[in-house]
Write a protein that holds these residues in place. Structure first.
Motif, PDB file in Angstrom:
ATOM      1  N   LEU A  47     -49.915 -22.429 -17.181  1.00 47.80           N
ATOM      2  CA  LEU A  47     -49.096 -23.286 -15.773  1.00 47.80           C
ATOM      3  C   LEU A  47     -47.750 -22.836 -16.428  1.00 47.80           C
ATOM      4  CD1 LEU A  47     -51.142 -26.256 -15.733  1.00 47.80           C
ATOM      5  CD2 LEU A  47     -51.384 -24.048 -14.241  1.00 47.80           C
ATOM      6  N   ARG A  48     -46.838 -23.261 -16.919  1.00 52.13           N
ATOM      7  CA  ARG A  48     -45.919 -23.209 -17.138  1.00 52.13           C
ATOM      8  C   ARG A  48     -44.615 -22.535 -17.099  1.00 52.13           C
ATOM      9  NH1 ARG A  48     -43.399 -27.426 -21.667  1.00 52.13           N
ATOM     10  NH2 ARG A  48     -41.959 -27.042 -20.610  1.00 52.13           N
ATOM     11  N   ASP A  49     -45.477 -21.088 -17.357  1.00 46.73           N
ATOM     12  CA  ASP A  49     -45.365 -20.215 -16.703  1.00 46.73           C
ATOM     13  C   ASP A  49     -45.779 -19.444 -15.117  1.00 46.73           C
ATOM     14  OD1 ASP A  49     -44.238 -16.868 -18.035  1.00 46.73           O
ATOM     15  OD2 ASP A  49     -45.704 -16.301 -16.268  1.00 46.73           O
ATOM     16  N   MET A  50     -46.575 -20.269 -14.998  1.00 46.38           N
ATOM     17  CA  MET A  50     -46.494 -20.252 -13.416  1.00 46.38           C
ATOM     18  C   MET A  50     -45.199 -20.687 -12.808  1.00 46.38           C
ATOM     19  SD  MET A  50     -50.929 -19.935 -13.147  1.00 46.38           S
ATOM     20  CE  MET A  50     -50.349 -20.395 -10.788  1.00 46.38           C
ATOM     21  N   MET A  51     -45.365 -22.208 -12.927  1.00 52.04           N
ATOM     22  CA  MET A  51     -43.750 -22.647 -12.289  1.00 52.04           C
ATOM     23  C   MET A  51     -42.681 -21.762 -12.582  1.00 52.04           C
ATOM     24  SD  MET A  51     -45.643 -26.391 -14.773  1.00 52.04           S
ATOM     25  CE  MET A  51     -43.855 -27.716 -14.029  1.00 52.04           C
ATOM     26  N   ALA A  52     -42.876 -21.184 -13.735  1.00 51.50           N
ATOM     27  CA  ALA A  52     -41.567 -21.096 -13.366  1.00 51.50           C
ATOM     28  C   ALA A  52     -40.936 -19.868 -12.320  1.00 51.50           C
ATOM     29  CB  ALA A  52     -41.154 -20.583 -15.331  1.00 51.50           C
ATOM     30  N   ARG A  53     -42.010 -19.244 -12.247  1.00 51.55           N
ATOM     31  CA  ARG A  53     -41.865 -18.116 -10.846  1.00 51.55           C
ATOM     32  C   ARG A  53     -42.265 -18.741  -9.942  1.00 51.55           C
ATOM     33  NH1 ARG A  53     -43.450 -13.758 -14.816  1.00 51.55           N
ATOM     34  NH2 ARG A  53     -44.160 -14.369 -16.696  1.00 51.55           N
ATOM     35  N   PRO A  54     -40.980 -18.476  -9.019  1.00 53.37           N
ATOM     36  CA  PRO A  54     -40.923 -19.173  -7.685  1.00 53.37           C
ATOM     37  C   PRO A  54     -41.999 -17.686  -6.898  1.00 53.37           C
ATOM     38  CG  PRO A  54     -38.659 -18.386  -7.639  1.00 53.37           C
ATOM     39  CD  PRO A  54     -39.523 -17.919  -9.379  1.00 53.37           C
ATOM     40  N   LEU A 122     -48.612 -31.767 -13.401  1.00 54.62           N
ATOM     41  CA  LEU A 122     -49.178 -32.844 -12.647  1.00 54.62           C
ATOM     42  C   LEU A 122     -49.149 -32.584 -11.216  1.00 54.62           C
ATOM     43  CD1 LEU A 122     -50.481 -36.226 -14.487  1.00 54.62           C
ATOM     44  CD2 LEU A 122     -51.293 -34.054 -13.926  1.00 54.62           C
ATOM     45  N   ASP A 123     -47.587 -32.668 -10.860  1.00 55.88           N
ATOM     46  CA  ASP A 123     -46.319 -32.305  -9.665  1.00 55.88           C
ATOM     47  C   ASP A 123     -47.006 -31.165  -9.081  1.00 55.88           C
ATOM     48  OD1 ASP A 123     -46.715 -35.276  -9.397  1.00 55.88           O
ATOM     49  OD2 ASP A 123     -43.529 -34.797 -10.266  1.00 55.88           O
ATOM     50  N   TYR A 124     -47.108 -30.026 -10.550  1.00 59.12           N
ATOM     51  CA  TYR A 124     -47.264 -28.848  -9.276  1.00 59.12           C
ATOM     52  C   TYR A 124     -48.353 -28.715  -9.120  1.00 59.12           C
ATOM     53  CZ  TYR A 124     -47.832 -23.777 -10.162  1.00 59.12           C
ATOM     54  OH  TYR A 124     -48.026 -22.535 -10.379  1.00 59.12           O
ATOM     55  N   LEU A 125     -49.684 -29.170  -9.954  1.00 58.03           N
ATOM     56  CA  LEU A 125     -50.875 -29.233  -9.610  1.00 58.03           C
ATOM     57  C   LEU A 125     -51.055 -29.805  -7.963  1.00 58.03           C
ATOM     58  CD1 LEU A 125     -52.901 -29.773 -12.930  1.00 58.03           C
ATOM     59  CD2 LEU A 125     -52.265 -27.637 -11.448  1.00 58.03           C
ATOM     60  N   ALA A 126     -50.447 -30.414  -8.185  1.00 55.73           N
ATOM     61  CA  ALA A 126     -51.390 -31.642  -6.925  1.00 55.73           C
ATOM     62  C   ALA A 126     -50.466 -30.952  -5.606  1.00 55.73           C
ATOM     63  CB  ALA A 126     -50.023 -33.766  -6.515  1.00 55.73           C
ATOM     64  N   ASP A 127     -49.468 -29.596  -5.447  1.00 55.53           N
ATOM     65  CA  ASP A 127     -48.885 -28.971  -4.634  1.00 55.53           C
ATOM     66  C   ASP A 127     -49.555 -28.307  -3.974  1.00 55.53           C
ATOM     67  OD1 ASP A 127     -46.106 -30.800  -3.891  1.00 55.53           O
ATOM     68  OD2 ASP A 127     -45.416 -29.557  -5.568  1.00 55.53           O
ATOM     69  N   CYS A 128     -50.520 -27.833  -5.298  1.00 50.44           N
ATOM     70  CA  CYS A 128     -51.358 -26.596  -4.975  1.00 50.44           C
ATOM     71  C   CYS A 128     -52.502 -26.811  -3.363  1.00 50.44           C
ATOM     72  CB  CYS A 128     -52.240 -26.656  -5.836  1.00 50.44           C
ATOM     73  SG  CYS A 128     -52.114 -25.750  -7.391  1.00 50.44           S
ATOM     74  N   GLU A 129     -51.876 -25.789  -2.592  1.00 49.03           N
ATOM     75  CA  GLU A 129     -53.245 -25.686  -1.332  1.00 49.03           C
ATOM     76  C   GLU A 129     -54.664 -25.267  -1.790  1.00 49.03           C
ATOM     77  OE1 GLU A 129     -52.427 -26.858   1.483  1.00 49.03           O
ATOM     78  OE2 GLU A 129     -49.828 -26.759   0.853  1.00 49.03           O
ATOM     79  N   LEU A 130     -55.476 -25.892  -0.615  1.00 49.47           N
ATOM     80  CA  LEU A 130     -56.882 -25.379  -0.685  1.00 49.47           C
ATOM     81  C   LEU A 130     -56.876 -23.910  -0.064  1.00 49.47           C
ATOM     82  CD1 LEU A 130     -58.952 -28.669   1.062  1.00 49.47           C
ATOM     83  CD2 LEU A 130     -58.521 -27.845  -1.766  1.00 49.47           C
ATOM     84  N   TYR A 131     -56.113 -23.795   0.296  1.00 48.05           N
ATOM     85  CA  TYR A 131     -56.013 -21.868   1.088  1.00 48.05           C
ATOM     86  C   TYR A 131     -55.222 -21.031   1.634  1.00 48.05           C
ATOM     87  CZ  TYR A 131     -56.176 -23.673   5.439  1.00 48.05           C
ATOM     88  OH  TYR A 131     -56.077 -24.019   6.627  1.00 48.05           O
ATOM     89  N   ALA A 132     -55.074 -19.952   1.295  1.00 49.84           N
ATOM     90  CA  ALA A 132     -53.542 -19.262   1.854  1.00 49.84           C
ATOM     91  C   ALA A 132     -54.514 -18.114   2.470  1.00 49.84           C
ATOM     92  CB  ALA A 132     -52.965 -18.420   1.004  1.00 49.84           C
ATOM     93  N   GLU A 133     -53.417 -17.960   4.136  1.00 49.04           N
ATOM     94  CA  GLU A 133     -53.955 -17.232   4.958  1.00 49.04           C
ATOM     95  C   GLU A 133     -52.180 -16.203   4.605  1.00 49.04           C
ATOM     96  OE1 GLU A 133     -55.497 -18.397   9.357  1.00 49.04           O
ATOM     97  OE2 GLU A 133     -53.849 -20.213   8.804  1.00 49.04           O
TER      98      GLU A 133
END
Length: 234
Positions: A47-54, A122-133
């Motif tokens: 997760l922290r690796d993903m957080m560092a990649r915009p 936790l903030d990163y997880l809270a920002d996750c969307e349910l789906y993407a188009e």
């Protein structure tokens, strides 16, 4: 290039090898279709690796939903005033359900972080969307962790909630979107390869269960595979 991957489940080394296999660069975009945490050896490191990649876009999976729901209640300061009344029976049931689904590695790593670092996760997880188009290679895609069930033709995607998109199973052969391609994870494919059923791609290839971590390039539908960790017999 635009890519999709799902159900990494803490397989951090496989994640890095997959990025190397596709020569992932700052000009590319990766969508991660949920279930980043639990089961595997290094979910928080992942997760922290993903957080560092915009240019890595996380979508919510049922494991992130369970983790965030439990951790928002657990990661607080317990005082004399709230010690006896803070955690409810529902909190304890949620914790038990999460632990039964492979939470040990997530919780162990999270405990080694500072309070501020835990809050960032936790903030990163809270920002996750349910789906993407997404549009790529002349095609329009809908990306979601598990699917849209029960599916109602013409129903706006934003009307589907957590119970419809994270904890369901997509129906084989269902023509969800006649003008769009659907990509899901959640259920490992039997042969540990990406499965295509009409316009529906299932890309969870059981990485944490001794299968593969699969990446689908949306621009040309090319598939990439790296082996996950060998599952140890108990």
């Amino acid at each position: 290039m635009i890519y999709a991957v799902s159900d990494i489940h803490g397989c951090y080394d496989a994640w890095l090898r997959a990025l190397d296999a596709i020569s992932f660069s700052d000009g590319d975009t990766m969508y991660v279709l949920g279930d980043m945490v639990d089961r595997g050896p290094a979910p928080i490191r992942l997760l922290r690796d993903m957080m560092a990649r915009p240019n890595v876009i996380p979508l919510l999976g049922n494991h992130e939903y369970m983790a965030a729901t439990v951790l928002r209640r657990l990661l607080v300061e317990i005082t004399d005033d709230n010690a006896e009344s803070y955690l409810t029976a529902d909190d304890l049931l949620g914790y038990a359900a999460w632990m039964e689904n492979g939470a040990e590695t997530t919780l162990a790593e999270l405990r080694r972080l500072s309070r501020a670092e835990q809050a960032d996760v936790l903030d990163y997880l809270a920002d996750c969307e349910l789906y993407a188009e997404v549009s790529a290679g002349g095609r329009d895609f809908v990306l979601v962790h598990a699917g849209f069930e029960p599916f109602v033709p013409g129903k706006p995607l934003w009307e589907y909630g957590v119970e419809h998109t994270l904890f369901t199973t997509s129906r084989p052969g269902a023509d969800y979107f006649p003008d769009r391609w659907l990509i899901t994870g959640h259920v490992p494919t039997p042969d540990r390869r990406i499965h295509r059923d009409g316009r529906h791609f299932s890309i969870d290839c059981g990485c944490c269960f001794g299968g593969n971590l699969a990446v689908l390039r949306l621009d040309d539908l090319r598939e990439f595979y790296v082996p996950g960790p060998v599952r140890q017999r108990v």
